[in-house]
Each structure stands twice: as C-alpha cells, then as structure tokens.
Design an enzyme around this catalytic site. Sequence first.
Site, PDB file in Angstrom:
ATOM      1  N   GLU A 190       6.585 -33.986  -0.870  1.00  0.00           N
ATOM      2  CA  GLU A 190       5.357 -33.519  -1.498  1.00  0.00           C
ATOM      3  C   GLU A 190       5.701 -32.803  -2.813  1.00  0.00           C
ATOM      4  OE1 GLU A 190       1.841 -33.695   0.639  1.00  0.00           O
ATOM      5  OE2 GLU A 190       3.218 -35.281   0.078  1.00  0.00           O
ATOM      6  N   LYS A 233     -13.973  -8.481  -8.286  1.00  0.00           N
ATOM      7  CA  LYS A 233     -13.145  -9.313  -9.151  1.00  0.00           C
ATOM      8  C   LYS A 233     -12.473 -10.435  -8.330  1.00  0.00           C
ATOM      9  CE  LYS A 233      -9.934  -8.875 -12.972  1.00  0.00           C
ATOM     10  NZ  LYS A 233      -9.268  -7.968 -13.908  1.00  0.00           N
ATOM     11  N   ASP A 234     -11.987 -10.072  -7.135  1.00  0.00           N
ATOM     12  CA  ASP A 234     -11.339 -11.076  -6.282  1.00  0.00           C
ATOM     13  C   ASP A 234     -12.318 -12.153  -5.828  1.00  0.00           C
ATOM     14  OD1 ASP A 234      -8.790 -10.142  -6.432  1.00  0.00           O
ATOM     15  OD2 ASP A 234      -8.824  -9.037  -4.543  1.00  0.00           O
ATOM     16  N   HIS A 247       0.818  -1.209   0.000  1.00  0.00           N
ATOM     17  CA  HIS A 247       0.000   0.000   0.000  1.00  0.00           C
ATOM     18  C   HIS A 247       0.856   1.265   0.000  1.00  0.00           C
ATOM     19  CE1 HIS A 247      -4.196  -1.722   0.871  1.00  0.00           C
ATOM     20  NE2 HIS A 247      -3.441  -2.616   0.270  1.00  0.00           N
ATOM     21  N   SER A 277       0.080  -1.413  -6.329  1.00  0.00           N
ATOM     22  CA  SER A 277       0.211  -2.582  -7.194  1.00  0.00           C
ATOM     23  C   SER A 277       0.976  -2.260  -8.463  1.00  0.00           C
ATOM     24  CB  SER A 277      -1.178  -3.085  -7.594  1.00  0.00           C
ATOM     25  OG  SER A 277      -1.798  -3.719  -6.532  1.00  0.00           O
TER      26      SER A 277
END
Lengths: 213, 417
Positions: free
Chosen positions: B279, B235-236, B208, B212
């Site tokens: 894994e 959107k998320d 922040h 972005s």
Amino acid sequence: MKNLIITLVLCFTAAQAWAEEATLEHIKVDTDLPAIARGVDDLMGNCHSCHNLKYVTYLDLEKLGIDRQKIDGWRGDQPINSPLTSLMSDEAAMQSFNLVPPDLSLMTKAREGGADYVYSYLLGYYSTPDGVVKNHIFPGTKMPDPLGMSTTTDHAQREQIRATAHDIVSFLYWAADPHEQERYRLGYYVIGYLLILTLLLYFVKKQIWSRLK
Amino acid sequence: MTNKIIHWIDQRFPLSSFVKHDLTEYPTPRNLSYWWNFGFLAGFVLVLQVATGVFLAMHYKADVSLSFDSIQHIMRDVNYGWLLRFMHATGASAFFLVIYIHMARTLYYGSYRAPRELMWWTGQGLLLMLMATAFMGYLLPWGQMSFWGATVITNLFKATPFYGEEVVSWLRGGFAVGDPTLTRFFSLHYLLPFLILGGVVVHLIALHTVKSSNPSGIDLAAKDNIPFHPYFTSKDFYGLGIFLIVYCLFVFFFPNSLMEPANNIPANPLQTPLDIVPEWYFLPFYAILRSVPDLVGGVVAMGLSVMVFSFMPYLDRSRIPGGAHYRPWYRMMFYLFMADMLVLGYVGHNPPGGNMLLIGRIATFFYFALFVLLPFLSKKEERWLIQKGLPPELKELMASDAKEKSEMHHRRNGDNK
C-alpha cells in the site's frame, strides 16, 4: 539446447514488452438498464458457457429489472437465488484449455486498466497472415475469440461487434460493483451535508475566537 | 437534579475536576496553527476504524476458503456493507495520511525536543503498532496482493540470526502463508487497535503533563494560553469537517483508486503477481528495503529508517526555538527530507531495475545522510545564527523563556523546602 532456451526467453520477453506497449481503448461504460440488459443477454450467449459469475445470482438480475422470462430461460430448473455458474465443469475446462476460465464477477476491477482492459481485450483479437488467431492485449490468452473480431472484415459487422463488447463490459462493470450508482447518489447528499456543516462549523469557530482580544 | 447527580459522582470519581483540568480549563497555546489539528484527527480516525471494523467482523469469515467470498458477501448482500468496507479501507489510508502530517509537523516545529521526548517516543510506538495493524489487516481479504504481500514481509524475518527459518514458520504457523496465518492475523488485527487506544491514553497523559508545543518553539507565558474548550474544540471540529469532506470524496467516489486490482483476484499460492507492491503508505520504506542488495542489510536499513525518528531529540542539537521557522538550514533539510520521501515512494511503486534501482539507492543514502549530518549541521547552524545575530523577536522569546524557566525552578525549589 542453450540457444533454444535463449530464443524462448527472448520470445517471452518480447511478447511481454508487446503486451505493455499495446494501448488500451477507452470505454465510457453505460450504466443505464437497457445497455446492461443487452449486455447480460450477450454474456449469457457468448461467455457464460465457460465462465462463472459466482457472486451474481439470478435474483440479483431480477432485482435489477432484467426481464423475468429471460432469467427463467437462463436458469432452467435452478432456484432463483442460485449464482450464475457456467455449465462447464472445472474438469472439462482443464481438459479443453488446461486451465479453469476465471470468474467474471470482479473482472472489471481485477485487471490494471479495469473496464478499458476488458473492452480492449475482447476487441483485441486478430489473425496473423498464417491464419493464427492472437490477441494484442493478452498475447498468452487461451480464450478463443468469442465475438469473432479476428475473422470479421466487414465494417458494419465490426461495428456491431464493438457494440456487443460495449454492452458486455457495461454489464460486467455493473456486476463488479452493483452498488456503485447507489453509492454516488448517497455520496452527493453526504458531501452536500458536510459542506453545509463545515461552513457552519467555520462560523462557530470564528464567532468563538472573536471573543479573544 | 443534574447537579445532584454530578455531585454524587464527584464524591466517588473525579469527573468534574477531570473535565476542568483536561478540557474546559486545559491551557492551550493560542498561536497553534491548523497543523496542530492532526492529532485530534488521528484519534477520530482510530475510533472510526474500530467502529467500522467491529461491524465488518460480524460478517467477515477468517478462513482461506471463505474470506474472499465473505468480503464479496459484505460488498453485495449486507445492508450498507459496501459503505462499511470502503470506510474501513479508505480509513486505513486516511489514518496514515493524518499520522504522517502529524509527524511532519512535529519534525518541522521541533516539537520532539525536551521536555516532549516521551510524547515523541510513545508516538513512535503508536506508529509501529499502526503499521503492524495495517499490514495484518491487508491479509484478511485474501486476495493475490494480500497473500503475496504477507509472504514477502514475513519472509524478511529470515534475517533473524541463527533461527531465521524457524522464526518465519513460527510467525506464519506453517511453512507458507496459509490458514493459520490468516486466523492469527485476524485475531491480532482485532487486538492491536485496543492496544493502540491504550497507547493513545499514555500519549495524551504525557501531552497534558508537558502541554502542547507551539509554532514559536518556547513555552508561552500563562497569558498566551487559552482554555481548550471552547477555542480548540471549535477549531478541531471545523478541521474535522474539512477532513470528512476529503475522506468522503474517496469513500463515495474513488474508493477503488486506493485498492490494488490484483487484490480482486483470490489468493493463489501457485501464481506470483508480476510485481508485488505494498500500500502507498509503506512505499518509501519498501524502496529502502529493496535498495540494499543483501536481505539482512535491507531489513536492517528498513527497520532503521522507521526507528531513526526516535533519535531526533538527540540528533538535533540546536537550542534555537521555533523549529524550522528560525532555522534556515534545518528548514532546507526538512524540505529535502520530504522530497526524498516522495522520491522513495515513487521508486517503491515501480518495479526495480535499471534507473529505478539507482535512484532508490541514491535516495536511501540521502535519507540516512540527512540524519547522520543533523547533529553537526544543527550545532553549526546554531553557532552561525548566534554569530550573525538573532532576530529581535526571537531574542525576546528566548529571554522570556529563560525568565519563565528560572522562575519555575525557584518555585519548584521553594515547594521542596
């Protein structure tokens, strides 16, 4: 001495290679109660004298819907919530086989190949020309042929053994993951719900973004 | 009434201004693609893992004689215990999948470049903590693969100079992996996720501050930013729906596909499994470890293969914005790197020896070669691109970026005076 070691090593690696080459027979496991009930019956007669199923209790069998009278016959004077432990003690097993037979509760999940492996292993017994009993799938096994596959030549009888193995594996498959059918049922609802929710979220997103020029 | 309460809080705590600054008015580039969803998804999976983990811990017993049984107790007797456990186990894989995509996006679009180095480095720290958490969590079911995996990995600390043996015993709490190892791994497996949560807060504060990145690779003008809410919340959440469908398909229909059969056999220190496989999310790094014949060399190579990402802001010397989009050479390197990762994963999955070892060595060499070549290739590519003439839309982007930056510089200098 050196030659002997080399021979032994070669035999061992050859056996290994053979084990990997043996292909597993595919089994379509039965998940309906009659097959599982036949399976547990066969298991109690053929496997349970040596093998434990310590994560499965007689109460679990009753809840599943197995005949109470049969359960009472198997458990004798043990409480209904006791696990399916075998009559053979670990010491006795060590004396007879030099190992403790593995617990079967998770067997169809504990081997590469799962149910196919257990099914193929049960049917994998054969007699060599010298009359020695061996197993295609697990050459080093110490378990004597439990269903008699190696000594049976009659076609109908062999088919009968295959059916028995099929039922036993179906029961073991249930025992390894008793909530599987419940999980699938719930899963269909969850996926259905999510599909609708996601579709709605898509329209919400589209609606909101349409405000942008 | 609500207004009054909020007013009361605001006088004592910056609630409204926080929501405004970081949510309703937080400026976000409007051109973010769906590849920018994965940070949010990682946060979601983290919360999911903590939530399911807390409830699993209520029924789990960290004791070598009880833990395998307690997992079966959860799977069979606890109400919806199977659901909790499958969600948690599948969640670990989902976490790595989401994080790897999040990292791949950063690499593709060059989001690690100035001024976002700290985001990239805090992310690297989070990845290390995630790996440690996953590794320690894998010991808890006390199956064969749990035990032998922990044995192999703790054994790597033998590479420590002078005090190798001592460090290994110190980590295990004994000469071999045993009860002290299990209890400390359980304790740390419960602790680390909360440190990760703290790290995520730092990661977000950094985000922040620098805002972005976006597919164009430059900071957009104010008019191209839109508020995070409602545009990116919607959107998320749509992306979350898609993610949950895939996740739930695994949880409800294929939960065992991600589990090693050998881990359904209780740990047996006297019997080594035929081959010990980690894994899937550790396979490429495991392949690198095994490609180096020497223990110390292998450990250094594996450590470096994870940490080398940190150097990306310095290794990539190109100033062309837009990450791989406008950079054909870099794009080629990116895809080669992805392919190399898959090859390494395949090699890590298979027992070593013969061709597998050779392929693993070539892929390991290739892995590091890409990073070593990057500083030269990125500079050369930049010169080549400028000489060739940049596409007009890219020139425009760079010009507007330079203008924005010089204006910002003036404004900042003005503030100081």
